[in-house]
Motif scaffolding. Structure first.
Motif, PDB file in Angstrom:
ATOM      1  N   ILE A 119       0.868  -1.181   0.000  1.00 11.89           N
ATOM      2  CA  ILE A 119       0.000   0.000   0.000  1.00 11.89           C
ATOM      3  C   ILE A 119       0.907   1.234   0.000  1.00 11.89           C
ATOM      4  CG2 ILE A 119      -1.772   1.291   1.266  1.00 11.89           C
ATOM      5  CD1 ILE A 119      -2.543  -1.383   2.636  1.00 11.89           C
ATOM      6  N   LEU A 120       0.710   2.092  -0.979  1.00  9.14           N
ATOM      7  CA  LEU A 120       1.498   3.328  -1.043  1.00  9.14           C
ATOM      8  C   LEU A 120       0.651   4.464  -0.508  1.00  9.14           C
ATOM      9  CD1 LEU A 120       3.082   2.943  -4.596  1.00  9.14           C
ATOM     10  CD2 LEU A 120       4.103   2.391  -2.373  1.00  9.14           C
ATOM     11  N   LEU A 121       1.159   5.121   0.530  1.00  9.14           N
ATOM     12  CA  LEU A 121       0.408   6.193   1.168  1.00  9.14           C
ATOM     13  C   LEU A 121       0.879   7.535   0.616  1.00  9.14           C
ATOM     14  CD1 LEU A 121       0.577   4.843   4.827  1.00  9.14           C
ATOM     15  CD2 LEU A 121      -1.378   4.729   3.274  1.00  9.14           C
ATOM     16  N   GLY A 122       0.147   8.059  -0.338  1.00 12.03           N
ATOM     17  CA  GLY A 122       0.400   9.415  -0.810  1.00 12.03           C
ATOM     18  C   GLY A 122       1.337   9.527  -1.990  1.00 12.03           C
ATOM     19  N   ALA A 123       1.460  10.778  -2.441  1.00 11.50           N
ATOM     20  CA  ALA A 123       2.173  11.067  -3.689  1.00 11.50           C
ATOM     21  C   ALA A 123       3.656  10.711  -3.619  1.00 11.50           C
ATOM     22  CB  ALA A 123       2.010  12.546  -4.023  1.00 11.50           C
ATOM     23  N   GLY A 141      -6.478   3.919  -5.896  1.00  6.40           N
ATOM     24  CA  GLY A 141      -7.600   2.995  -6.064  1.00  6.40           C
ATOM     25  C   GLY A 141      -7.408   1.992  -7.184  1.00  6.40           C
ATOM     26  N   GLN A 142      -6.294   2.082  -7.921  1.00  5.65           N
ATOM     27  CA  GLN A 142      -6.062   1.120  -9.013  1.00  5.65           C
ATOM     28  C   GLN A 142      -4.916   0.184  -8.638  1.00  5.65           C
ATOM     29  OE1 GLN A 142      -5.527   2.851 -12.930  1.00  5.65           O
ATOM     30  NE2 GLN A 142      -6.473   4.744 -12.221  1.00  5.65           N
ATOM     31  N   TRP A 143      -5.087  -1.094  -8.932  1.00  2.36           N
ATOM     32  CA  TRP A 143      -3.993  -2.029  -8.689  1.00  2.36           C
ATOM     33  C   TRP A 143      -2.883  -1.790  -9.704  1.00  2.36           C
ATOM     34  CZ3 TRP A 143      -3.477  -4.204  -4.261  1.00  2.36           C
ATOM     35  CH2 TRP A 143      -4.603  -4.559  -3.511  1.00  2.36           C
ATOM     36  N   LEU A 144      -1.658  -1.624  -9.209  1.00  4.14           N
ATOM     37  CA  LEU A 144      -0.490  -1.474 -10.067  1.00  4.14           C
ATOM     38  C   LEU A 144       0.422  -2.662  -9.800  1.00  4.14           C
ATOM     39  CD1 LEU A 144       0.353   2.291  -9.279  1.00  4.14           C
ATOM     40  CD2 LEU A 144      -1.183   1.414 -11.057  1.00  4.14           C
ATOM     41  N   ASP A 145       1.435  -2.789 -10.647  1.00  3.34           N
ATOM     42  CA  ASP A 145       2.401  -3.877 -10.466  1.00  3.34           C
ATOM     43  C   ASP A 145       3.774  -3.278 -10.181  1.00  3.34           C
ATOM     44  OD1 ASP A 145       3.351  -6.848 -11.261  1.00  3.34           O
ATOM     45  OD2 ASP A 145       4.736  -5.376 -12.116  1.00  3.34           O
ATOM     46  N   GLY A 148       6.158  -7.678  -9.935  1.00  2.50           N
ATOM     47  CA  GLY A 148       5.308  -8.831  -9.669  1.00  2.50           C
ATOM     48  C   GLY A 148       4.491  -8.732  -8.394  1.00  2.50           C
ATOM     49  N   LYS A 149       4.610  -7.608  -7.703  1.00  2.04           N
ATOM     50  CA  LYS A 149       3.797  -7.451  -6.484  1.00  2.04           C
ATOM     51  C   LYS A 149       2.621  -6.516  -6.748  1.00  2.04           C
ATOM     52  CE  LYS A 149       7.489  -8.374  -3.323  1.00  2.04           C
ATOM     53  NZ  LYS A 149       7.148  -9.795  -3.400  1.00  2.04           N
ATOM     54  N   LEU A 150       1.534  -6.784  -6.059  1.00  5.59           N
ATOM     55  CA  LEU A 150       0.348  -5.941  -6.202  1.00  5.59           C
ATOM     56  C   LEU A 150       0.514  -4.676  -5.382  1.00  5.59           C
ATOM     57  CD1 LEU A 150      -2.204  -8.808  -5.858  1.00  5.59           C
ATOM     58  CD2 LEU A 150      -2.130  -7.206  -7.788  1.00  5.59           C
ATOM     59  N   VAL A 151       0.258  -3.552  -6.010  1.00 11.77           N
ATOM     60  CA  VAL A 151       0.462  -2.264  -5.347  1.00 11.77           C
ATOM     61  C   VAL A 151      -0.818  -1.447  -5.407  1.00 11.77           C
ATOM     62  CG1 VAL A 151       1.745  -0.087  -5.453  1.00 11.77           C
ATOM     63  CG2 VAL A 151       2.915  -2.239  -5.983  1.00 11.77           C
ATOM     64  N   MET A 152      -1.254  -0.973  -4.241  1.00 11.97           N
ATOM     65  CA  MET A 152      -2.443  -0.114  -4.180  1.00 11.97           C
ATOM     66  C   MET A 152      -2.043   1.272  -3.668  1.00 11.97           C
ATOM     67  SD  MET A 152      -5.633   0.631  -4.458  1.00 11.97           S
ATOM     68  CE  MET A 152      -6.295  -0.926  -5.038  1.00 11.97           C
ATOM     69  N   PRO A 153      -2.067   2.264  -4.542  1.00 17.06           N
ATOM     70  CA  PRO A 153      -1.819   3.630  -4.068  1.00 17.06           C
ATOM     71  C   PRO A 153      -3.091   4.232  -3.478  1.00 17.06           C
ATOM     72  CG  PRO A 153      -1.613   3.473  -6.493  1.00 17.06           C
ATOM     73  CD  PRO A 153      -2.279   2.222  -6.003  1.00 17.06           C
TER      74      PRO A 153
END
Ligand code: URA
Length: 194
Positions: A119-123, A141-145, A148-153
């Motif tokens: 989870i990325l918190l902020g800009a 709100g979009q899943w990024l990669d 190979g890891k799932l990232v939610m900003p």
């Protein structure tokens, strides 16, 4: 000493940028070192610098409430780190050279902790890990990669404190994390609110 502890020691003694001259404490990060979720903020503020722990001020209080609403705890589900491990004076944004000096430590922490979800918190966290030109308002709100890891900003808790109108969006982002956690980590994960 294992690799995790040796990173901790390197970070404690780091003098790779000028933030070392004004810090009181290095904030290495904390939580479960085998956590399925890693949460990444920007950098220590006043209280974090004083105590050597991440997210212990007002933003941290809100973050803990969000974790609790998700059924997550720092000790069990999460490891919390930051893009930079020393406080930028007056809480200014970390400079590019400070981010560049510090980010290899974060890469090594991610590699060792090996979380399923980041989870990325902020800009600053989004720009630091994904792309310096990325915009939090567009990508949250979009899943990024990332490797190979799932990232939610999502928004930084301090943005939610400044602008409570953003809380609804942030909760929607965290609900996606809960869904994904149930899908790939623990189908029986209990959360009162979702
Ligand atoms: N804000 C951050 O980004 N990180 C902390 O550790 C505390 C406040």
């Amino acid at each position: 000493m294992d690799e995790f502890e040796s990173i901790r020691e390197e970070v404690q003694n780091c003098r790779k940028c000028t933030l070392c001259e004004t810090r009181h404490n290095v904030v290495f990060g904390e939580g479960n070192r085998h956590a399925p979720i890693m949460c990444i903020g920007e950098g220590p503020g006043y209280y974090e610098d004083m105590r050597g722990r991440p997210f212990v001020g007002k933003s941290g209080e809100l973050l803990d409430k969000i974790f609790a609403a998700c059924g997550f705890s720092r000790q069990t589900h999460i490891f919390i780190g930051n893009i930079v491990k020393c406080r930028p004076p007056e809480n200014r944004d970390p400079k590019p050279e400070e981010r560049e000096a510090c980010i290899p430590y974060l890469y090594r922490q991610i590699e060792l902790i090996n979380p399923k979800i980041i989870i990325l918190l902020g800009a600053t966290a989004l720009k630091g890990l994904i792309d310096p030109n990325a915009r939090i308002t567009q990508l949250r709100g979009q899943w990024l990669d990332w490797k190979g890891k799932l990232v939610m900003p999502t928004y930084h808790p301090s943005a939610l404190l400044r602008n409570p109108g953003l809380k609804r969006d942030a909760w929607n982002d965290f609900k996606k994390v809960i869904d994904k956690y149930r899908e790939i980590v623990d189908p029986s994960h209990y959360c009162k609110y979702h």
